[in-house]
Design a protein around this motif. Structure first.
Motif, PDB file in Angstrom:
ATOM      1  N   UNK A 134      19.021  89.446 -48.676  1.00  0.00           N
ATOM      2  CA  UNK A 134      19.049  89.160 -47.238  1.00  0.00           C
ATOM      3  C   UNK A 134      20.349  89.572 -46.537  1.00  0.00           C
ATOM      4  N   UNK A 135      21.530  89.413 -47.166  1.00  0.00           N
ATOM      5  CA  UNK A 135      22.751  89.855 -46.470  1.00  0.00           C
ATOM      6  C   UNK A 135      22.685  91.320 -46.044  1.00  0.00           C
ATOM      7  N   UNK A 136      22.156  92.179 -46.914  1.00  0.00           N
ATOM      8  CA  UNK A 136      22.021  93.584 -46.569  1.00  0.00           C
ATOM      9  C   UNK A 136      21.011  93.812 -45.455  1.00  0.00           C
ATOM     10  N   UNK A 137      19.910  93.042 -45.466  1.00  0.00           N
ATOM     11  CA  UNK A 137      18.902  93.169 -44.417  1.00  0.00           C
ATOM     12  C   UNK A 137      19.466  92.730 -43.066  1.00  0.00           C
ATOM     13  N   UNK A 138      20.318  91.710 -43.080  1.00  0.00           N
ATOM     14  CA  UNK A 138      20.935  91.262 -41.828  1.00  0.00           C
ATOM     15  C   UNK A 138      21.814  92.359 -41.234  1.00  0.00           C
ATOM     16  N   UNK A 139      22.554  93.065 -42.081  1.00  0.00           N
ATOM     17  CA  UNK A 139      23.396  94.151 -41.579  1.00  0.00           C
ATOM     18  C   UNK A 139      22.542  95.279 -41.007  1.00  0.00           C
ATOM     19  N   UNK A 140      21.375  95.512 -41.601  1.00  0.00           N
ATOM     20  CA  UNK A 140      20.496  96.567 -41.111  1.00  0.00           C
ATOM     21  C   UNK A 140      19.956  96.292 -39.715  1.00  0.00           C
ATOM     22  N   UNK A 141      20.022  95.043 -39.277  1.00  0.00           N
ATOM     23  CA  UNK A 141      19.621  94.729 -37.908  1.00  0.00           C
ATOM     24  C   UNK A 141      20.575  95.382 -36.909  1.00  0.00           C
ATOM     25  N   UNK A 142      21.772  95.764 -37.385  1.00  0.00           N
ATOM     26  CA  UNK A 142      22.726  96.488 -36.545  1.00  0.00           C
ATOM     27  C   UNK A 142      22.571  97.987 -36.737  1.00  0.00           C
ATOM     28  N   UNK A 143      22.366  98.420 -37.992  1.00  0.00           N
ATOM     29  CA  UNK A 143      22.371  99.854 -38.300  1.00  0.00           C
ATOM     30  C   UNK A 143      21.015 100.528 -38.134  1.00  0.00           C
ATOM     31  N   UNK A 144      19.986  99.777 -37.761  1.00  0.00           N
ATOM     32  CA  UNK A 144      18.686 100.392 -37.467  1.00  0.00           C
ATOM     33  C   UNK A 144      18.228  99.944 -36.084  1.00  0.00           C
ATOM     34  N   UNK A 145      17.420 100.776 -35.453  1.00  0.00           N
ATOM     35  CA  UNK A 145      16.802 100.472 -34.167  1.00  0.00           C
ATOM     36  C   UNK A 145      15.337 100.872 -34.239  1.00  0.00           C
ATOM     37  N   UNK A 146      14.517 100.273 -33.392  1.00  0.00           N
ATOM     38  CA  UNK A 146      13.108 100.643 -33.342  1.00  0.00           C
ATOM     39  C   UNK A 146      12.969 102.076 -32.825  1.00  0.00           C
ATOM     40  N   UNK A 147      12.338 102.953 -33.588  1.00  0.00           N
ATOM     41  CA  UNK A 147      12.187 104.352 -33.169  1.00  0.00           C
ATOM     42  C   UNK A 147      10.980 104.532 -32.256  1.00  0.00           C
ATOM     43  N   UNK A 148      10.967 105.628 -31.506  1.00  0.00           N
ATOM     44  CA  UNK A 148       9.772 105.954 -30.728  1.00  0.00           C
ATOM     45  C   UNK A 148       8.837 106.791 -31.604  1.00  0.00           C
ATOM     46  N   UNK A 149       7.647 107.078 -31.083  1.00  0.00           N
ATOM     47  CA  UNK A 149       6.639 107.792 -31.871  1.00  0.00           C
ATOM     48  C   UNK A 149       7.115 109.181 -32.279  1.00  0.00           C
ATOM     49  N   UNK A 150       7.872 109.840 -31.392  1.00  0.00           N
ATOM     50  CA  UNK A 150       8.361 111.183 -31.706  1.00  0.00           C
ATOM     51  C   UNK A 150       9.309 111.157 -32.895  1.00  0.00           C
ATOM     52  N   UNK A 151      10.160 110.149 -32.973  1.00  0.00           N
ATOM     53  CA  UNK A 151      11.100 110.042 -34.086  1.00  0.00           C
ATOM     54  C   UNK A 151      10.385 109.715 -35.384  1.00  0.00           C
ATOM     55  N   UNK A 152       9.373 108.861 -35.305  1.00  0.00           N
ATOM     56  CA  UNK A 152       8.579 108.543 -36.497  1.00  0.00           C
ATOM     57  C   UNK A 152       7.853 109.789 -36.992  1.00  0.00           C
ATOM     58  N   UNK A 153       7.377 110.601 -36.068  1.00  0.00           N
ATOM     59  CA  UNK A 153       6.699 111.844 -36.449  1.00  0.00           C
ATOM     60  C   UNK A 153       7.632 112.756 -37.238  1.00  0.00           C
ATOM     61  N   UNK A 154       8.884 112.843 -36.818  1.00  0.00           N
ATOM     62  CA  UNK A 154       9.861 113.668 -37.525  1.00  0.00           C
ATOM     63  C   UNK A 154      10.107 113.112 -38.931  1.00  0.00           C
TER      64      UNK A 154
END
Length: 311
Positions: free
Chosen positions: A267-287
């Motif tokens: 969980x500590x690593x997952x909490x940090x990922x809340x900062x280092x990741x953002x919800x992508x749009x469909x175009x980014x997911x496609x890539x």
């Protein structure tokens, strides 16, 4: 139903794209201004000594880090060159090519190599000069040092995350995690399916950063020191051990993520990922999907060619 014995694939966000590393090849897919997806492929170097070291626990993490640095540099250079070709078309507002490369470097593997020394040594001096008179040496000082290191890390990542370029980079980071989570769950890799999954993943490099802080506190507490400089030298000497053990902890938390109680270790690593990741749009997911599927395709072809040449 989640797939069993899923191969371990690694991903990394790059400028306007995502890099995925397979067993035999790494592939980067980027989105061009004309909306086309362009690929860059690089075979993994086959060195017997490296493959042998990657099988040794507590050593394989360091070897993997060096390999990731080499591969990441190639793909980062490709992505930055493509970015500079289109930067005059207002893809982003403001940053020059130099600023762009530096901005990506602070969250990439090059940043890690330099930053690990900074985030290892600066807390030593701060803990000594700010708290040395009130906090006893030994375990209390090590805990204080760990807290300072964690605060510096969180502050650093939060600060750079405010830059528009880094925010977009973190969106691609989220897209990469979504694709891996979808693949490991056994669903068809479509944009609609992938978007349903989390941007968090137990095997992320962000989690690795947190574990180096936690593991460092534990390992440093096993050794004594007499002076501040003894402490500094000790930290430098023990850094490879901290990295090696942290890598194993990262692998263990991923292995135990479906086990009640034990999954909380990650969980500590997952909490940090809340900062280092953002919800992508469909175009980014496609890539991200395109990069992953191309990597799987090239991995299979490389494997077949290897069998033919061996036969």
């Amino acid at each position: 139903m989640a797939q069993q014995n899923v191969p371990s694939y690694g991903g990394q966000a790059v400028i306007e794209g995502v890099m995925f590393g397979g067993r035999r090849v790494t592939v980067t897919a980027i989105r061009r201004k004309n909306q086309e997806i362009e690929y860059y492929e690089a075979p993994r170097s086959e060195y017997t000594w490296a493959n042998t070291l990657k099988k040794i626990p507590f050593v394989r993490g360091i070897v993997g880090l060096i390999e990731a640095s080499a591969n990441g540099a190639k793909h980062l250079n490709f992505a930055s060159e493509r970015y500079s070709m289109e930067s005059d078309d207002d893809v982003y507002e403001g940053p020059s090519r130099l600023q762009m490369v530096l901005g990506v470097a602070v969250v990439g593997v090059l940043s890690f190599l330099f930053g690990k020394f900074v985030f290892t040594l600066v807390p030593v001096f701060l803990a000594q000069f700010l708290l040395g008179q009130w906090v006893p040496a030994g375990i209390p000082q090590n805990l204080a040092e760990g807290v300072i290191k964690l605060l510096l890390l969180l502050g650093y990542i939060t600060a750079i995350a405010q830059a528009p370029l880094i925010k977009r980079l973190f969106q691609y980071h989220g897209a990469e995690h979504k694709v891996i989570n979808a693949f490991e769950s056994g669903v068809e890799l479509t944009v609609e399916n992938v978007q349903k999954f989390s941007t968090l993943h137990y095997r992320c490099g962000s989690s690795f950063l947190i574990f180096t802080v936690i593991v460092g506190v534990i390992i440093y507490s096993l050794f004594t020191y007499e002076t501040l400089w003894d402490r500094v030298v000790q930290r430098i000497v023990l850094l490879p051990l901290v990295i090696g053990v942290s890598y194993e902890v990262l692998q263990w938390t991923n292995k135990w993520r479906d086990t009640p109680v034990l999954r909380y270790l990650g969980y500590p690593g997952l909490w940090l990922q809340k900062i280092t990741t953002r919800e992508p749009d469909d175009s980014q997911v496609e890539v991200a999907i395109a990069a992953f599927l191309k990597m799987r395709e090239r991995d299979q072809v490389a494997g077949e060619e290897r069998l033919i040449s061996a036969g």
